[in-house]
Design an enzyme around this catalytic site. Structure first.
Site, PDB file in Angstrom:
ATOM      1  N   ASP A 187      -2.979   8.012   8.436  1.00  0.00           N
ATOM      2  CA  ASP A 187      -3.928   7.081   9.071  1.00  0.00           C
ATOM      3  C   ASP A 187      -3.154   6.255  10.106  1.00  0.00           C
ATOM      4  O   ASP A 187      -2.128   6.714  10.606  1.00  0.00           O
ATOM      5  CB  ASP A 187      -4.669   6.228   8.019  1.00  0.00           C
ATOM      6  CG  ASP A 187      -3.729   5.352   7.201  1.00  0.00           C
ATOM      7  OD1 ASP A 187      -2.538   5.225   7.576  1.00  0.00           O
ATOM      8  OD2 ASP A 187      -4.180   4.772   6.186  1.00  0.00           O
ATOM      9  N   HIS A 238      -0.016   4.708   7.455  1.00  0.00           N
ATOM     10  CA  HIS A 238       0.653   5.331   6.303  1.00  0.00           C
ATOM     11  C   HIS A 238       1.041   6.784   6.569  1.00  0.00           C
ATOM     12  O   HIS A 238       0.252   7.530   7.148  1.00  0.00           O
ATOM     13  CB  HIS A 238      -0.265   5.253   5.083  1.00  0.00           C
ATOM     14  CG  HIS A 238      -0.705   3.858   4.771  1.00  0.00           C
ATOM     15  ND1 HIS A 238      -1.929   3.359   5.171  1.00  0.00           N
ATOM     16  CD2 HIS A 238      -0.070   2.849   4.136  1.00  0.00           C
ATOM     17  CE1 HIS A 238      -2.035   2.090   4.780  1.00  0.00           C
ATOM     18  NE2 HIS A 238      -0.915   1.760   4.160  1.00  0.00           N
ATOM     19  N   SER A 270       0.802  -1.229   0.000  1.00  0.00           N
ATOM     20  CA  SER A 270       0.000   0.000   0.000  1.00  0.00           C
ATOM     21  C   SER A 270       0.831   1.274   0.000  1.00  0.00           C
ATOM     22  O   SER A 270       0.366   2.309  -0.458  1.00  0.00           O
ATOM     23  CB  SER A 270      -0.923   0.014   1.220  1.00  0.00           C
ATOM     24  OG  SER A 270      -0.173  -0.119   2.403  1.00  0.00           O
TER      25      SER A 270
END
Ligand SMILES: *[C@@H]1O[C@H](CO)[C@@H](O)[C@H](O)[C@H]1NC(C)=O
Ligand SMILES: *[C@@H]1O[C@H](CO)[C@@H](O)[C@H](O)[C@H]1NC(C)=O
Ligand SMILES: *[C@@H]1O[C@H](CO)[C@@H](O)[C@H](O)[C@H]1NC(C)=O
Length: 378
Positions: free
Chosen positions: A338, A341, A51
């Site tokens: 978040d 990240h 991600s």
């Protein structure tokens, strides 16, 4: 007599002219990426990993729960929520900017990613995935690193060969192959599955880097020559790990950072170990661990004030932002967007360092600017 004597030479020069023309035409087409723009030092990048480097592949993956296609993701991104796990630019966008690529790297799973849109590279990364095939099963469906490489080999490469009229190294030598994977193999696999109770972390790590080494060799066999390996960052500092560790032992967050350091030291060693097995290749290791660690230990010098809390309101799993939830206003002064990240502000610092740093503690053995400008011998 003289005229007749010169004839073989004429043919010879004509033949030479033709050969040079054919070679030049292919080189020009192959390098059209930067020749057209006249600025960028590389044609573009092919991106593999998790991600942290996913530009939105999971938007198109049915059954993935690792999606970031909703507000407040993308709150600072020109296209709004796009599947990037960030308020704005992720590492790949920030690196593309340093490399002066003319547009964001498109995602493989988007049906629009074909034809001329392939010329500056493609992003295959998938949130939740790891180096190992079984990492990420907790994220619903993910595209594993092995599958990402097959997508490049079986779909993109043949399309690009047709489009640009050349193959293999001739086609790929001026692209960067960026790999950012490994964090999820610890977070969502080793520590989550209970493997950590039976398999020593040294053995697990050796298996990870051996697997990655085979994956890099596969890309090399297809013609890739320039590699950028992104380290895993200090997972122990992330809000999700801190939250999960708070009830556990004191050493819990430190253990996560130790895991990252162990992996990173093996990844860095891989640069020198596999180069002889991948003739003509150049490999750069980017120590994002060190760069984030420097920010967290002296945030003020980089303009950060919050190194602890997620900027967005996180959902029940503690990792992703709550759908349509709130986001902090001072996003440029937060380290984490978040639960896992970093913010755009951190991504920009990391990729500025990756591109231009002269410190081998940050970019080893040299920076991405140097890598991009190297001419590869075919
Ligand atoms: C995902 O689901 C949509 C809608 O059901 C379908 O049209 C699409 O083909 C599926 N994509 C994949 C990759 O399975
Ligand atoms: C990693 O471990 C798995 C499971 O034990 C094994 O099947 C695989 O061959 C190993 N990979 C490498 C590259 O050592
Ligand atoms: C790194 O070194 C080069 C060449 O000496 C120099 O031009 C560049 O500004 C340096 N980069 C940084 C970030 O100090």
């Amino acid at each position: 007599m003289a005229a007749r004597d010169s004839k073989p030479y004429v043919q010879y020069f004509y033949f030479l002219y033709l050969s040079v023309f054919v070679v030049l035409q292919c080189v020009l087409l192959c390098e059209s990426g930067y020749n057209m723009e006249g600025r960028a030092e590389t044609n573009g990048m092919f991106v593999f990993g998790s991600s942290l480097v996913d530009n939105g592949n999971n938007n198109f993956v049915n059954g993935s729960v690792a999606k970031a296609d909703y507000f407040p993701y993308g709150i600072d991104f020109p296209l709004g929520p796009s599947g990037r796990f960030c308020n704005g630019k992720n590492m790949i966008d920030a690196l593309g900017e340093q490399l002066k690529l003319p547009h964001f790297v498109p995602v493989f799973t988007d049906p629009m990613t074909k034809g001329k849109r392939l010329v500056h590279g493609v992003n295959y990364a998938s949130g939740g995935s790891g180096i190992l095939d079984d990492t990420g099963s907790v994220s619903g469906r993910v595209i594993t690193l092995n599958q990402q490489i097959r997508n490049f080999e079986e779909v993109t490469q043949p399309d690009l060969e047709t489009l640009l009229g050349c193959k293999g190294t001739e086609l790929l030598s001026n692209y960067l192959f960026v790999v950012g994977a490994g964090g999820n193999d610890y977070l969502l696999n080793y520590f989550l599955s209970g493997a950590s109770k039976t398999l020593p972390i040294q053995d697990f790590t050796a298996n990870l880097t051996a697997t990655l080494s085979n994956q890099l060799k596969k890309l090399h066999s297809l013609g890739a020559r320039k590699f950028v390996l992104i380290s895993i960052y200090p997972m122990g500092y992330t809000p999700i790990v801190k939250a999960m560790c708070s009830s556990a032992s004191e050493g819990c967050t430190a253990m996560m950072n130790q895991a990252a350091l162990l992996f990173n030291s093996r990844l860095k060693a891989l640069v020198d170990e596999i180069k002889p097995q991948m003739p003509g290749s150049n490999i750069v290791y980017i120590n994002t661990y060190q760069i984030i660690n420097d920010i967290i230990s002296d945030p003020a010098s980089r303009g950060f004030t919050d190194t602890i809390n997620p900027c967005c309101e996180v959902g029940a799993n503690g990792i992703l932002c709550k759908r349509e939830g709130s986001a902090c206003l001072n996003r440029n002064s937060h380290v984490f967007f978040d639960g896992l990240h970093p913010t755009e502000a951190v991504n920009v610092v990391m990729m500025e360092r990756a591109y231009a740093s002269n410190l081998t503690a940050e970019a080893y053995p040299f920076n991405v600017k140097t890598l991009a400008s190297l001419s590869t011998h075919l």
